[in-house]
Design a protein around this motif. Structure first.
Motif, PDB file in Angstrom:
ATOM      1  N   HIS A  57      -9.803 -27.734 -33.843  1.00 39.83           N
ATOM      2  CA  HIS A  57     -10.744 -27.358 -34.887  1.00 39.83           C
ATOM      3  C   HIS A  57     -12.168 -27.817 -34.555  1.00 39.83           C
ATOM      4  O   HIS A  57     -12.989 -27.996 -35.453  1.00 39.83           O
ATOM      5  CB  HIS A  57     -10.269 -27.889 -36.236  1.00 39.83           C
ATOM      6  CG  HIS A  57      -8.970 -27.270 -36.670  1.00 39.83           C
ATOM      7  ND1 HIS A  57      -8.867 -25.951 -37.051  1.00 39.83           N
ATOM      8  CD2 HIS A  57      -7.714 -27.769 -36.724  1.00 39.83           C
ATOM      9  CE1 HIS A  57      -7.608 -25.672 -37.336  1.00 39.83           C
ATOM     10  NE2 HIS A  57      -6.885 -26.759 -37.141  1.00 39.83           N
ATOM     11  N   GLY A  60     -14.509 -22.871 -35.148  1.00 39.29           N
ATOM     12  CA  GLY A  60     -14.055 -22.322 -36.423  1.00 39.29           C
ATOM     13  C   GLY A  60     -14.755 -23.005 -37.580  1.00 39.29           C
ATOM     14  O   GLY A  60     -15.863 -23.533 -37.444  1.00 39.29           O
ATOM     15  N   THR A 115      -8.914 -21.276 -39.480  1.00 40.97           N
ATOM     16  CA  THR A 115     -10.187 -21.359 -38.770  1.00 40.97           C
ATOM     17  C   THR A 115     -11.257 -20.492 -39.408  1.00 40.97           C
ATOM     18  O   THR A 115     -12.451 -20.751 -39.240  1.00 40.97           O
ATOM     19  CB  THR A 115     -10.018 -20.939 -37.304  1.00 40.97           C
ATOM     20  OG1 THR A 115      -9.474 -19.616 -37.254  1.00 40.97           O
ATOM     21  CG2 THR A 115      -9.097 -21.899 -36.565  1.00 40.97           C
ATOM     22  N   TRP A 164      -4.545 -19.239 -30.974  1.00 42.73           N
ATOM     23  CA  TRP A 164      -5.645 -19.979 -31.598  1.00 42.73           C
ATOM     24  C   TRP A 164      -6.737 -18.951 -31.844  1.00 42.73           C
ATOM     25  O   TRP A 164      -7.546 -18.673 -30.992  1.00 42.73           O
ATOM     26  CB  TRP A 164      -6.071 -21.072 -30.632  1.00 42.73           C
ATOM     27  CG  TRP A 164      -7.214 -21.943 -31.039  1.00 42.73           C
ATOM     28  CD1 TRP A 164      -8.000 -21.860 -32.137  1.00 42.73           C
ATOM     29  CD2 TRP A 164      -7.703 -23.057 -30.289  1.00 42.73           C
ATOM     30  NE1 TRP A 164      -8.950 -22.851 -32.134  1.00 42.73           N
ATOM     31  CE2 TRP A 164      -8.777 -23.605 -31.010  1.00 42.73           C
ATOM     32  CE3 TRP A 164      -7.325 -23.643 -29.082  1.00 42.73           C
ATOM     33  CZ2 TRP A 164      -9.505 -24.702 -30.547  1.00 42.73           C
ATOM     34  CZ3 TRP A 164      -8.044 -24.740 -28.636  1.00 42.73           C
ATOM     35  CH2 TRP A 164      -9.117 -25.266 -29.353  1.00 42.73           C
ATOM     36  N   THR A 166      -9.981 -17.177 -33.346  1.00 48.23           N
ATOM     37  CA  THR A 166     -11.319 -17.656 -33.707  1.00 48.23           C
ATOM     38  C   THR A 166     -12.318 -16.538 -33.948  1.00 48.23           C
ATOM     39  O   THR A 166     -13.487 -16.815 -34.222  1.00 48.23           O
ATOM     40  CB  THR A 166     -11.855 -18.568 -32.591  1.00 48.23           C
ATOM     41  OG1 THR A 166     -11.644 -17.941 -31.318  1.00 48.23           O
ATOM     42  CG2 THR A 166     -11.157 -19.927 -32.601  1.00 48.23           C
ATOM     43  N   TYR A 186      -8.912 -17.973 -28.547  1.00 51.26           N
ATOM     44  CA  TYR A 186      -9.655 -18.993 -27.791  1.00 51.26           C
ATOM     45  C   TYR A 186      -8.786 -19.476 -26.625  1.00 51.26           C
ATOM     46  O   TYR A 186      -8.223 -18.676 -25.894  1.00 51.26           O
ATOM     47  CB  TYR A 186     -10.037 -20.108 -28.761  1.00 51.26           C
ATOM     48  CG  TYR A 186     -11.211 -20.959 -28.330  1.00 51.26           C
ATOM     49  CD1 TYR A 186     -12.401 -20.393 -27.885  1.00 51.26           C
ATOM     50  CD2 TYR A 186     -11.137 -22.351 -28.414  1.00 51.26           C
ATOM     51  CE1 TYR A 186     -13.476 -21.183 -27.509  1.00 51.26           C
ATOM     52  CE2 TYR A 186     -12.216 -23.141 -28.053  1.00 51.26           C
ATOM     53  CZ  TYR A 186     -13.373 -22.552 -27.592  1.00 51.26           C
ATOM     54  OH  TYR A 186     -14.432 -23.340 -27.216  1.00 51.26           O
ATOM     55  N   LEU A 225     -15.393 -16.332 -29.469  1.00 47.07           N
ATOM     56  CA  LEU A 225     -15.747 -17.052 -30.686  1.00 47.07           C
ATOM     57  C   LEU A 225     -16.414 -16.153 -31.719  1.00 47.07           C
ATOM     58  O   LEU A 225     -16.691 -16.600 -32.840  1.00 47.07           O
ATOM     59  CB  LEU A 225     -16.649 -18.241 -30.364  1.00 47.07           C
ATOM     60  CG  LEU A 225     -15.934 -19.454 -29.773  1.00 47.07           C
ATOM     61  CD1 LEU A 225     -16.913 -20.569 -29.446  1.00 47.07           C
ATOM     62  CD2 LEU A 225     -14.847 -19.966 -30.703  1.00 47.07           C
ATOM     63  N   HIS A 480     -19.745 -16.484 -37.398  1.00 48.74           N
ATOM     64  CA  HIS A 480     -18.788 -17.355 -36.719  1.00 48.74           C
ATOM     65  C   HIS A 480     -17.621 -17.604 -37.652  1.00 48.74           C
ATOM     66  O   HIS A 480     -17.710 -18.379 -38.616  1.00 48.74           O
ATOM     67  CB  HIS A 480     -19.418 -18.678 -36.293  1.00 48.74           C
ATOM     68  CG  HIS A 480     -18.431 -19.606 -35.619  1.00 48.74           C
ATOM     69  ND1 HIS A 480     -17.877 -19.325 -34.398  1.00 48.74           N
ATOM     70  CD2 HIS A 480     -17.859 -20.779 -36.032  1.00 48.74           C
ATOM     71  CE1 HIS A 480     -17.021 -20.284 -34.066  1.00 48.74           C
ATOM     72  NE2 HIS A 480     -16.994 -21.184 -35.036  1.00 48.74           N
ATOM     73  N   ALA A 481     -16.523 -16.874 -37.440  1.00 48.92           N
ATOM     74  CA  ALA A 481     -15.246 -17.060 -38.136  1.00 48.92           C
ATOM     75  C   ALA A 481     -15.314 -16.772 -39.625  1.00 48.92           C
ATOM     76  O   ALA A 481     -14.456 -17.230 -40.385  1.00 48.92           O
ATOM     77  CB  ALA A 481     -14.708 -18.476 -37.903  1.00 48.92           C
TER      78      ALA A 481
END
Length: 533
Positions: A57, A60, A115, A164, A166, A186, A225, A480-481
């Motif tokens: 983390h 995220g 995330t 994972w 993201t 990711y 990302l 971003h996320a």
């Protein structure tokens, strides 16, 4: 192409007109604007939500803003990492009243490992659904009235994955009754050679009727990302841009753009795509030059990049904006830490309503990375009449030194001024109310259409006020996320009236519709006209 010939001809002619109008606006100096001023409200409201966790983390911490109870006020859904995600219900009593939120998270949203999240109406029934990104199995939640949600991941045939995740983006491809979904992953946590050089692959999931089929791999993956479907050249098709983190792909990777052919392919040098590498974190897209085509802003460790499409290049050929444009935001503007900044969420928005979009960048060290600044304030870059940007984060009161991640720049209390919410890693999230005095006029435009694409994703909204036309693409993804679903906010400066038109996703171009200012309107197609309410 989906565009009707008449719509395409219109766009070419309009580009010439808005370019001349934009130049006239700049030469005239634009409208005067007040220094932005924000007041933090979360602390007084007792909101203590934090994005927590170890290295899974470090990235995220996204934030989704959307109205899930149909009162016209956006709720906030914040990722929690190892802590449960939280839904903050918007209880602001009246337009312009002080912001009021309360944590009220239904069981379906009380997830760990989250995330980020993105709202969109996947099944075309009206209420917004929520795509929740996680470490170890994503979730797709069907929305219903009253902020109720149900997990339909498997029922809709969407493979949750085990990676994972993201990054996310979605678009409606021609003829589809459900959106195409893209998931960015990711580092491959199961690769014993990792983490460096072990980026996981990405996935594209296209619908087969009302359900989804097998995931199509988008490989190679370079530790995505952020990703964004955008009709970057207004050619009638959205392609997929992916921003990747050089920190983990180490070598051999680059930024990517996928051409959404029947079998997606990467753009390459033969298309004019220029290979470049950065520690990519977030993507934002907005036409800030008035030519009708979106510029791209990319956050990174180090300099943030504003990229502009080269006119007449015939492909996705971009050039970096010059340094003196003031958009690099590459080092902290407070304190004496001269090491490079780390940018995460990015967003365009006109915080003074002067008719010129500004830029917010959430900043914060990954953890304790010694090569980058530890005390790294968030940026608020204010666009001047000549197109240059000046830092106003400290003066505006949003220069938090927490490790910020996701954010939302959105009108939270319906007063026509863009507010700001920021998720922080291992620190309480912040909610800033925009209290700027003397702001210009504004217009909020929401699209409403028949199923399947009820929110008009892929449409272009054009607002003419005074001598300018602002063009805005309706997208899902980027940042971003986390992302927004709601009315598009347009600052209008001193203009007393405005006109609106829409180029719908099928290429149908509406006529112009007159509207007043300082109001929210919902527009729907009515043949070649618009129905406003």
């Amino acid at each position: 192409m989906r565009f009707a010939e008449s719509g395409h001809v219109y766009f070419v002619l309009r580009r010439l007109a808005v370019a001349v109008a934009g130049l006239a606006f700049l030469l005239a100096g634009g409208a005067a604007a007040q220094t932005p001023h924000f007041v933090e409200r979360a602390a007084a409201l007792g909101i203590e939500h934090r994005y927590t966790g170890g290295w899974e983390h470090f990235v995220g911490g996204g934030l989704a803003a959307f109205d899930c109870d149909d009162d016209g006020l956006p709720e906030l859904f914040a990722a929690g990492g190892t802590a449960p995600a939280v839904l903050l219900r918007n209880r602001t009593p009246a337009p312009g009243a002080p912001l009021d939120f309360i944590a009220d998270t239904p069981a379906a949203l009380r997830l760990t490992g989250v995330t980020g999240a993105y709202p969109l109406d996947i099944d075309g029934d009206g209420p917004l659904d929520l795509v929740v990104l996680r470490v170890g199995g994503n979730r797709v939640l069907r929305g219903a009235s009253g902020c109720r949600f149900a997990d339909v991941t498997e029922a809709w045939g969407i493979a949750p994955g085990t990676g994972w995740t993201t990054a996310f983006s979605a678009t409606w491809e021609a003829g589809a009754v459900r959106p195409t979904l893209a998931f960015g992953n990711y580092v491959d946590r199961d690769d014993p050679k990792g983490p460096f050089g072990t980026c996981d692959g990405n996935r594209l999931i296209r619908p087969t009727g009302a359900r989804y089929g097998h995931a199509l791999p988008l490989e190679p993956g370079f530790c995505a990302l952020s990703m964004l479907f955008s009709d970057w050249g207004r050619q009638g098709r959205a392609d997929l841009r992916i921003s990747n983190d050089r920190h983990y792909y180490v070598k051999g990777g680059e930024e990517q753009m996928w051409a959404m052919d029947q079998r997606p392919r990467l753009y390459g040098p033969e298309d004019g795509w220029q290979s470049f590498r950065l520690w990519g974190m977030g993507i934002a897209s907005r036409d800030i030059t008035g030519d009708g085509l979106p510029e791209i802003y990319l956050s990174s460790m180090g300099d943030q990049r504003l990229q502009m499409l080269v006119p007449g290049a015939g492909g996705p050929v971009y050039r970096d904006a010059p340094y003196d444009r003031g958009t690099t935001a590459h080092r902290p503007y407070l304190g004496d830490d001269g090491r490079p900044s780390t940018g995460w969420h990015v967003a365009f928005g006109d915080v003074q309503n002067d008719g010129r979009d500004d830029i917010f960048v959430a900043k914060g060290n990954v953890d304790q990375m010694p090569s980058n600044a530890i005390h790294d304030p968030n940026n608020l870059l204010i666009q001047a009449a000549d197109g240059r940007f000046d830092e106003a984060g400290a003066a505006a009161g949003i220069a938090s030194l927490a490790r910020s991640r996701g954010a939302a720049l959105v009108d939270l209390n319906r007063d026509g001024r863009l507010d700001l919410a920021v998720v922080n890693r291992r620190a309480p999230m912040e909610i800033y109310e925009n209290r700027t005095d003397g702001t210009g006029h504004w217009l909020a435009v929401a699209l409403a259409s028949d199923a399947p694409n009820t929110r008009g994703v892929g449409a272009w909204v054009e607002v003419e006020a005074g001598s300018r036309v602002q063009a805005r693409e309706i997208t899902v993804g980027g940042g971003h996320a986390g992302g927004l679903a709601g009315p598009e906010h347009f600052g209008l400066g001193a203009a007393q009236t405005a006109r609106v038109r829409v180029i719908w996703p099928d290429g149908t171009a509406s006529g112009w519709a007159e509207t007043g200012v300082n109001r929210a309107v919902t527009v729907a197609p009515d043949g070649t006209a618009l129905a406003l309410r």
